[in-house]
Design an enzyme around this catalytic site. Structure first.
Site, PDB file in Angstrom:
ATOM      1  N   SER B 122       0.808  -1.217   0.000  1.00 34.13           N
ATOM      2  CA  SER B 122       0.000   0.000   0.000  1.00 34.13           C
ATOM      3  C   SER B 122       0.846   1.275   0.000  1.00 34.13           C
ATOM      4  O   SER B 122       1.478   1.580  -0.987  1.00 34.13           O
ATOM      5  CB  SER B 122      -0.973  -0.008   1.185  1.00 34.13           C
ATOM      6  N   HIS B 145      -3.392  -1.528  -4.161  1.00 34.90           N
ATOM      7  CA  HIS B 145      -4.860  -1.566  -4.110  1.00 34.90           C
ATOM      8  C   HIS B 145      -5.399  -0.173  -3.862  1.00 34.90           C
ATOM      9  O   HIS B 145      -4.651   0.722  -3.460  1.00 34.90           O
ATOM     10  CB  HIS B 145      -5.323  -2.540  -3.009  1.00 34.90           C
TER      11      HIS B 145
END
Lengths: 67, 242
Positions: B122, B145
């Protein structure tokens, strides 16, 4: 026990303030260290916060050391 | 008599060092490590969660950005430090704290090399690409994501706009500091079927290099070698200006 709720676990079981208080960041011999308070009042080093790789070779800052 | 005393002293010292060694072994299960002269390379480790505006409960392993930012300033300011190596093994965390760290690292005048070990998920992605050169261990992964929001969410279209803008900042940073195309990065970010119960992609070491996200596959050896090379280049450029 199984919980079926949209709330997060931390909302249901909030962390106690004393758990936060146990961990502190202090200046020890000119370097920042993260310490955990022991039951006897002494502090145990959890982590050394330094960018100097040589500080990590210094025995007095090894995690686990009691100060 | 006088001859005997120093011997005794030595013996005492020996015993002392021996007992401290025993203590060390008992405490940590390891003996002391050798000391070395001052290093021109400093190291910044970003482990666990990147902690930002909210303090996480103590059972979490966190890297606090208020700890790292002054260290980055010190690295820039200290003339003895010639290069910085960034070790990443993070699960992500606060977007703004992560972006702040990334911007600080990207704006350092000194050469920086990052290594992703284990995971750089992330918000670890922008931090990894912020270095002058980035490495990833062959077994390490990076999860890309869409960003998400926790806490109180007001159910208005503006919330989505805000989230979308926040995401755009991450995408912009990553694409401008790495060789990955914006289209490809977005494609990985919104891919379905790769992560169970989630949208996104888990990019493994060699794939991250293939997509242009990371510069090379390697570990400590490669990172130190590259950093020394960059330091030498930096010194030569400095000489030319003068």
């Amino acid at each position: 026990m199984i919980l079926y709720t949209p709330l997060s676990e931390s909302d249901i079981y909030p962390t106690e303030q004393k758990d936060y208080d146990k961990c502190q960041t202090v200046n020890y011999q000119g370097r920042m260290v993260q310490v955990e308070k022991q039951d006897d009042g002494s502090f145990r080093i959890l982590q050394l916060l330094s960018t100097d790789p040589n500080d990590y070779l210094d025995n007095s800052f090894t995690p686990g050391e009691i100060i | 008599m006088a001859d005997k005393d120093p011997g005794k002293q030595d013996q005492n010292d020996d015993q002392k060092t021996q007992s401290s060694l025993v203590q060390k072994i008992q405490q940590l299960g390891q003996s002391s490590v050798p000391t070395a002269p001052d290093s021109n390379i400093h190291v910044l480790s970003i482990i666990g969660q990147v902690e930002g505006h909210v303090q996480l409960p103590p059972q979490n392993k966190t890297t606090k950005y208020e700890h790292l930012i002054p260290q980055i300033v010190a690295v820039e300011q200290n003339p003895k430090i010639e290069g910085l190596i960034i070790i990443l093994n993070t699960v992500g965390g606060d977007v703004e704290a992560g972006l702040a760290l990334s911007e600080m690292l990207a704006s350092l005048s000194k050469p920086t090399v990052s290594i992703v070990l284990g995971g750089g998920h992330s918000i670890g992605v922008p931090i990894a690409v912020s270095a002058s050169y980035s490495y990833i261990a062959p077994s390490a992964t990076m999860t890309i994501h869409p960003i998400r929001l926790t806490g109180l969410v007001i159910g208005v279209p503006q919330t989505f706009e805000y989230l979308d803008k926040m995401q755009e900042r991450v995408i912009q940073f990553v694409t401008s500091h790495s060789n990955i195309e914006e289209k490809k990065f977005k494609e990985l970010m919104f891919e379905k079927g790769n992560l169970t119960r989630d949208i996104g992609t888990n990019v493994i070491g060699t794939d991250a290099v293939k997509y242009g996200l990371i510069d090379g596959v390697g570990g400590v050896k490669e990172a130190i070698k590259k950093l020394n090379e960059l330091i030498d280049n930096n010194k030569q450029e400095g000489k030319m200006i003068q």
